[in-house]
Write a protein that holds these residues in place. Structure first.
Motif, short mmCIF file in Angstrom:
data_model
loop_
_atom_site.label_atom_id
_atom_site.label_comp_id
_atom_site.label_asym_id
_atom_site.label_seq_id
_atom_site.Cartn_x
_atom_site.Cartn_y
_atom_site.Cartn_z
N PHE A 151 -38.63 15.13 9.83
CA PHE A 151 -38.93 14.30 8.68
C PHE A 151 -38.38 12.90 8.91
O PHE A 151 -37.48 12.70 9.72
CB PHE A 151 -38.30 14.87 7.41
CG PHE A 151 -38.95 16.11 6.89
CD1 PHE A 151 -39.81 16.05 5.81
CD2 PHE A 151 -38.70 17.34 7.48
CE1 PHE A 151 -40.41 17.20 5.32
CE2 PHE A 151 -39.28 18.49 7.00
CZ PHE A 151 -40.15 18.41 5.92
N ARG A 152 -38.91 11.95 8.17
CA ARG A 152 -38.33 10.61 8.19
C ARG A 152 -38.31 10.04 6.77
O ARG A 152 -39.14 10.37 5.94
CB ARG A 152 -39.09 9.67 9.13
CG ARG A 152 -40.50 9.32 8.70
CD ARG A 152 -41.17 8.48 9.79
NE ARG A 152 -42.52 8.10 9.43
CZ ARG A 152 -43.36 7.49 10.26
NH1 ARG A 152 -42.97 7.21 11.50
NH2 ARG A 152 -44.58 7.17 9.86
N ARG A 153 -37.32 9.18 6.55
CA ARG A 153 -37.17 8.52 5.26
C ARG A 153 -36.90 7.05 5.51
O ARG A 153 -35.83 6.68 6.01
CB ARG A 153 -36.04 9.16 4.46
CG ARG A 153 -35.75 8.46 3.14
CD ARG A 153 -34.81 9.29 2.28
NE ARG A 153 -33.70 9.81 3.04
CZ ARG A 153 -32.59 9.15 3.33
NH1 ARG A 153 -32.44 7.90 2.93
NH2 ARG A 153 -31.61 9.73 4.02
N ALA A 154 -37.88 6.22 5.18
CA ALA A 154 -37.75 4.79 5.32
C ALA A 154 -37.18 4.21 4.03
O ALA A 154 -37.28 4.81 2.96
CB ALA A 154 -39.09 4.15 5.64
N ALA A 155 -36.59 3.03 4.13
CA ALA A 155 -36.00 2.38 2.97
C ALA A 155 -37.04 2.19 1.88
O ALA A 155 -38.13 1.64 2.14
CB ALA A 155 -35.40 1.04 3.37
N GLY A 156 -36.74 2.65 0.69
CA GLY A 156 -37.64 2.50 -0.43
C GLY A 156 -38.85 3.40 -0.41
O GLY A 156 -39.75 3.24 -1.24
N LYS A 157 -38.89 4.36 0.51
CA LYS A 157 -40.03 5.25 0.65
C LYS A 157 -39.63 6.71 0.42
O LYS A 157 -38.46 7.07 0.52
CB LYS A 157 -40.67 5.11 2.03
CG LYS A 157 -41.10 3.70 2.38
CD LYS A 157 -42.25 3.24 1.52
CE LYS A 157 -42.74 1.88 1.97
NZ LYS A 157 -43.87 1.40 1.13
N GLU A 158 -40.62 7.53 0.13
CA GLU A 158 -40.39 8.96 0.01
C GLU A 158 -40.21 9.59 1.38
O GLU A 158 -40.71 9.08 2.38
CB GLU A 158 -41.56 9.63 -0.71
CG GLU A 158 -41.77 9.19 -2.15
CD GLU A 158 -42.91 9.92 -2.81
OE1 GLU A 158 -43.11 9.73 -4.01
OE2 GLU A 158 -43.61 10.70 -2.12
N ARG A 159 -39.49 10.70 1.40
CA ARG A 159 -39.35 11.46 2.64
C ARG A 159 -40.72 11.97 3.08
O ARG A 159 -41.51 12.47 2.26
CB ARG A 159 -38.39 12.62 2.43
CG ARG A 159 -38.07 13.40 3.69
CD ARG A 159 -37.08 14.50 3.40
NE ARG A 159 -37.62 15.46 2.45
CZ ARG A 159 -36.90 16.40 1.84
NH1 ARG A 159 -35.60 16.47 2.08
NH2 ARG A 159 -37.48 17.24 1.00
N GLU A 160 -40.99 11.88 4.37
CA GLU A 160 -42.29 12.22 4.91
C GLU A 160 -42.15 13.20 6.06
O GLU A 160 -41.30 13.02 6.94
CB GLU A 160 -42.99 10.95 5.41
CG GLU A 160 -44.30 11.18 6.14
CD GLU A 160 -44.84 9.93 6.80
OE1 GLU A 160 -46.07 9.86 7.01
OE2 GLU A 160 -44.04 9.02 7.09
N LEU A 161 -42.97 14.23 6.06
CA LEU A 161 -43.03 15.14 7.20
C LEU A 161 -43.79 14.46 8.33
O LEU A 161 -44.96 14.13 8.18
CB LEU A 161 -43.71 16.46 6.82
CG LEU A 161 -43.94 17.46 7.96
CD1 LEU A 161 -42.62 17.91 8.56
CD2 LEU A 161 -44.74 18.65 7.46
N VAL A 162 -43.12 14.27 9.44
CA VAL A 162 -43.71 13.59 10.59
C VAL A 162 -44.41 14.58 11.51
O VAL A 162 -45.54 14.34 11.95
CB VAL A 162 -42.63 12.82 11.37
CG1 VAL A 162 -43.22 12.18 12.63
CG2 VAL A 162 -41.99 11.76 10.48
N ALA A 163 -43.74 15.67 11.82
CA ALA A 163 -44.28 16.67 12.73
C ALA A 163 -43.60 18.00 12.48
O ALA A 163 -42.46 18.05 12.03
CB ALA A 163 -44.09 16.25 14.20
N ALA A 164 -44.31 19.08 12.76
CA ALA A 164 -43.76 20.42 12.62
C ALA A 164 -44.26 21.29 13.76
O ALA A 164 -45.35 21.06 14.30
CB ALA A 164 -44.13 21.03 11.28
N ILE A 165 -43.48 22.29 14.11
CA ILE A 165 -43.85 23.22 15.16
C ILE A 165 -43.47 24.62 14.70
O ILE A 165 -42.41 24.84 14.12
CB ILE A 165 -43.17 22.85 16.50
CG1 ILE A 165 -43.73 23.68 17.65
CG2 ILE A 165 -41.66 22.97 16.40
CD1 ILE A 165 -43.38 23.11 19.01
N ASN A 166 -44.36 25.58 14.94
CA ASN A 166 -44.11 26.92 14.44
C ASN A 166 -43.12 27.67 15.32
O ASN A 166 -42.65 27.15 16.34
CB ASN A 166 -45.42 27.69 14.27
CG ASN A 166 -45.97 28.23 15.58
OD1 ASN A 166 -45.72 27.69 16.66
ND2 ASN A 166 -46.73 29.31 15.49
#
Length: 123
Positions: free
Chosen positions: A37-52
């Motif tokens: 995940f990533r969280r930029a300043a002033g932004k919502e947390r975002e799922l960047v990539a996932a692996i099973n």
């Protein structure tokens, strides 16, 4: 029970690359889906990539497709996020997360989280 520690963040110029690593504790690592995940300043947390759990399936956010690659080595209890062609918009705190095996992929939530590592991309 999983403890996660991220490393590999830093400052790079646009177009550069970084390799983030997530080290996990425990002997049941192979039973968990993993995500970055990533969280930029002033932004919502975002799922960047996932692996099973097996590494056979991967998910990428549209904004990073073709530039980022997620991988895992269950024997070493590690998850990697290779980031290429970095853009200033990629600047954020990147965190590794784990969720116990589920048929849903990517999982809708994650139970275990690392503290995060800062990635800064200059223009």
């Amino acid at each position: 029970q999983v403890q996660l520690v991220e490393s590999g963040g830093g400052l790079v110029q646009a177009g550069g690359s970084l390799r983030l690593s997530c080290a996990a504790s425990g002997r049941t690592f192979s039973l968990y889906h993993m995500g970055w995940f990533r969280r930029a300043a002033g932004k919502e947390r975002e799922l960047v990539a996932a692996i099973n759990w097996s590494g056979g399936s991967a998910y990428y956010a549209e904004s990073v497709k073709g530039r980022f690659t997620i991988s895992r080595d269950n024997a070493k209890n590690t998850v990697i996020l290779q980031m290429n062609s970095l853009k200033p918009e990629d600047t954020a705190v990147y965190s590794c997360a784990a969720e116990f095996w589920t048929t849903d992929f990517p999982p809708s939530s994650y139970r275990y989280w690392g503290q995060g590592t800062q990635v800064s991309v200059s223009s």
